[in-house]
Design an enzyme around this catalytic site. Structure first.
Site, PDB file in Angstrom:
ATOM      1  N   CYS A  62      -5.412  -1.699  -0.528  1.00 18.89           N
ATOM      2  CA  CYS A  62      -4.879  -1.064  -1.455  1.00 18.89           C
ATOM      3  C   CYS A  62      -5.003  -1.728  -2.895  1.00 18.89           C
ATOM      4  CB  CYS A  62      -3.047  -1.418  -1.030  1.00 18.89           C
ATOM      5  SG  CYS A  62      -2.644  -3.062  -0.879  1.00 18.89           S
ATOM      6  N   HIS A  63      -4.219  -1.043  -3.773  1.00 19.61           N
ATOM      7  CA  HIS A  63      -4.807  -1.471  -5.270  1.00 19.61           C
ATOM      8  C   HIS A  63      -3.663  -1.611  -6.099  1.00 19.61           C
ATOM      9  CE1 HIS A  63      -8.831   0.140  -4.171  1.00 19.61           C
ATOM     10  NE2 HIS A  63      -8.342   1.298  -3.757  1.00 19.61           N
ATOM     11  N   ASN A 119      -7.942   8.834  -7.492  1.00 17.84           N
ATOM     12  CA  ASN A 119      -8.965  10.330  -7.555  1.00 17.84           C
ATOM     13  C   ASN A 119      -8.833  11.412  -6.582  1.00 17.84           C
ATOM     14  OD1 ASN A 119     -10.568   9.031  -9.830  1.00 17.84           O
ATOM     15  ND2 ASN A 119     -11.273   7.579  -8.556  1.00 17.84           N
ATOM     16  N   HIS A 161     -13.646   2.539   4.368  1.00 18.95           N
ATOM     17  CA  HIS A 161     -13.487   3.879   4.932  1.00 18.95           C
ATOM     18  C   HIS A 161     -14.718   4.569   5.736  1.00 18.95           C
ATOM     19  CE1 HIS A 161     -10.912   2.971   1.595  1.00 18.95           C
ATOM     20  NE2 HIS A 161     -11.414   3.827   0.765  1.00 18.95           N
ATOM     21  N   ASP A 194      -4.780   2.500   1.201  1.00 22.95           N
ATOM     22  CA  ASP A 194      -5.318   3.009   0.045  1.00 22.95           C
ATOM     23  C   ASP A 194      -4.328   3.496  -1.193  1.00 22.95           C
ATOM     24  OD1 ASP A 194      -7.624   3.300  -1.645  1.00 22.95           O
ATOM     25  OD2 ASP A 194      -7.775   5.498  -1.307  1.00 22.95           O
ATOM     26  N   THR A 215     -12.010  -0.134  -9.510  1.00 21.86           N
ATOM     27  CA  THR A 215     -12.942   0.129 -10.653  1.00 21.86           C
ATOM     28  C   THR A 215     -12.667   0.292 -11.825  1.00 21.86           C
ATOM     29  OG1 THR A 215     -13.455   2.554 -10.190  1.00 21.86           O
ATOM     30  CG2 THR A 215     -14.893   1.013  -8.896  1.00 21.86           C
TER      31      THR A 215
HETATM   32  C1  0GY Z   1     -10.776   3.816  -2.955  1.00 19.33           C
HETATM   33  C2  0GY Z   1     -11.277   4.835  -3.387  1.00 19.33           C
HETATM   34  C3  0GY Z   1     -11.754   5.222  -4.514  1.00 19.33           C
HETATM   35  C4  0GY Z   1     -11.652   4.433  -5.626  1.00 19.33           C
HETATM   36  C5  0GY Z   1     -11.686   3.179  -5.596  1.00 19.33           C
HETATM   37  O1  0GY Z   1     -12.030   1.113  -7.123  1.00 19.33           O
HETATM   38  C6  0GY Z   1     -11.882   2.511  -6.864  1.00 19.33           C
HETATM   39  O2  0GY Z   1     -11.846   3.045  -8.225  1.00 19.33           O
HETATM   40  O3  0GY Z   1     -11.787   2.313  -4.691  1.00 19.33           O
HETATM   41  C7  0GY Z   1     -12.301   6.608  -4.550  1.00 19.33           C
HETATM   42  O4  0GY Z   1     -12.247   7.229  -5.737  1.00 19.33           O
HETATM   43  O5  0GY Z   1     -12.812   7.009  -3.747  1.00 19.33           O
HETATM   44  O6  0GY Z   1     -10.784   3.022  -1.868  1.00 19.33           O
HETATM   45  O7  0GY Z   1      -9.639   3.685  -3.522  1.00 19.33           O
END
Ligand code: 0GY
Length: 304
Positions: free
Chosen positions: A32-33, A262, A181, A257, A77
């Site tokens: 998760c973020h 996105n 994933h 996640d 990111t």
């Molecule tokens: C995820 C997938 C995505 C993005 C990122 O770090 C990120 O920006 O991980 C994605 O856009 O597929 O794992 O969250």
């Protein structure tokens, strides 16, 4: 600072359902973020998207609502190599969160040690071209050399068609490798397709490689579940995730996640995502490994 979200951005879903599946005690949401909040933790100038905010407290509320005990927070990111929001979330969570950071090869030893103290246990190497600019492999290997002595691992994110050209590089990384994933299989193909077989062979031939069996909402081509059809959700992803869980039961992780960056087609109800788990880990033994034993071994080994 005021940010304008990327056009078409879908915000995370407030008010997720309570899962019908009861998670085993001690379950870990291992992917998760946190996003910002941007006013406090600015988004990186080089980011490829600008998200909605998704704070640590909102993440912790989701954790409690779904019935998880712990989180593994992965640097997104949109924050580049500034891990401040991640570190702040890990510290606030006490021992209930670990982190996977993004670092550059010139990071100092004290900076690495500070990340470790905050709870970071890995770094992420991203090969998804829409998310990052390319980092030279030599620099990534230099990072892997720096983090190995700390007992950290490397998380890799790539698209299935890119595995052949990345195979040798991945094979040269000496640490544990965790694939995000399932290497993004094309689930419109039969499960027994050459690309996915290559991924399975990659795991077979490299005992240091683990996989997150996450992101049915991202991988599906069937689209979102019918409103009244929870268990029909993301059926096209089930054979792929189940194959990985059944073949490598001791090397799989699962995560929500959240907040689902996105996504274009729909924003998932995270409660329904949890209800996806018993379809891919079909008995209590494999559920325990996926949700508790495996993530604890990787992120909280001192507690086992
Ligand atoms: C995820 C997938 C995505 C993005 C990122 O770090 C990120 O920006 O991980 C994605 O856009 O597929 O794992 O969250």
């Amino acid at each position: 600072m005021n940010y304008t979200k990327t056009p078409g951005w879908l915000d995370w879903y407030a008010g997720p359902s309570r899962p019908q599946f009861t998670l085993p005690a001690g379950s870990v949401d291992a992917h998760c973020h946190v996003f910002g909040p941007g006013d406090e933790f600015p988004y990186a100038p080089q980011r490829k998207y600008t998200p909605c905010d998704a704070s640590k407290n909102q993440l912790f509320a989701l954790r409690d609502h779904l019935g998880f005990e712990r989180n593994v927070i992965v640097q997104a990111t949109c924050h580049g190599a500034d891990n401040s929001a991640l570190v702040d979330a890990c510290k606030s969570a006490g021992n209930k969160a670990r982190g996977v950071a993004t670092v550059k090869a010139d990071i100092t030893d004290p900076e690495l040690q500070a990340l470790h103290t905050a709870g970071v246990r890995g770094v992420r190497f991203n090969f998804v071209k829409r998310l990052v600019d390319v980092t030279p492999e030599a620099e990534l290997l230099a990072i892997a050399d720096r983090i190995g002595p700390l007992g950290w691992h490397v998380v890799i994110y790539f698209e299935a068609p890119d595995l052949p050209e990345l195979w040798d590089f991945f094979s040269s990384i000496p640490t544990t490798l965790v694939v995000d994933h399932m290497g993004r299989p094309d689930v419109s193909q039969p499960v027994d397709n050459p690309e996915f077989n290559l991924f399975l062979r990659f795991m077979q031939e490299h005992e240091n490689v683990w996989s997150k069996v996450s992101c049915p909402e991202r991988l599906t081509v069937d689209g979102p579940p019918a409103l009244n059809g929870e268990l029909a959700a993301y059926q096209d992803v089930v054979p792929f995730a189940r194959k990985v869980v059944e073949t490598f039961p001791d090397r799989v992780l699962w995560g929500t996640d959240w907040p689902h960056p996105n996504l274009k087609s729909h924003m998932p109800d995270d409660g329904l995502l949890v209800d996806f788990i018993p379809q891919i880990a079909v008995n209590s033994e494999s559920q325990m490994k996926l949700l508790v034993d495996n993530p604890m071994r990787l992120y909280w080994p001192e507690e086992i």
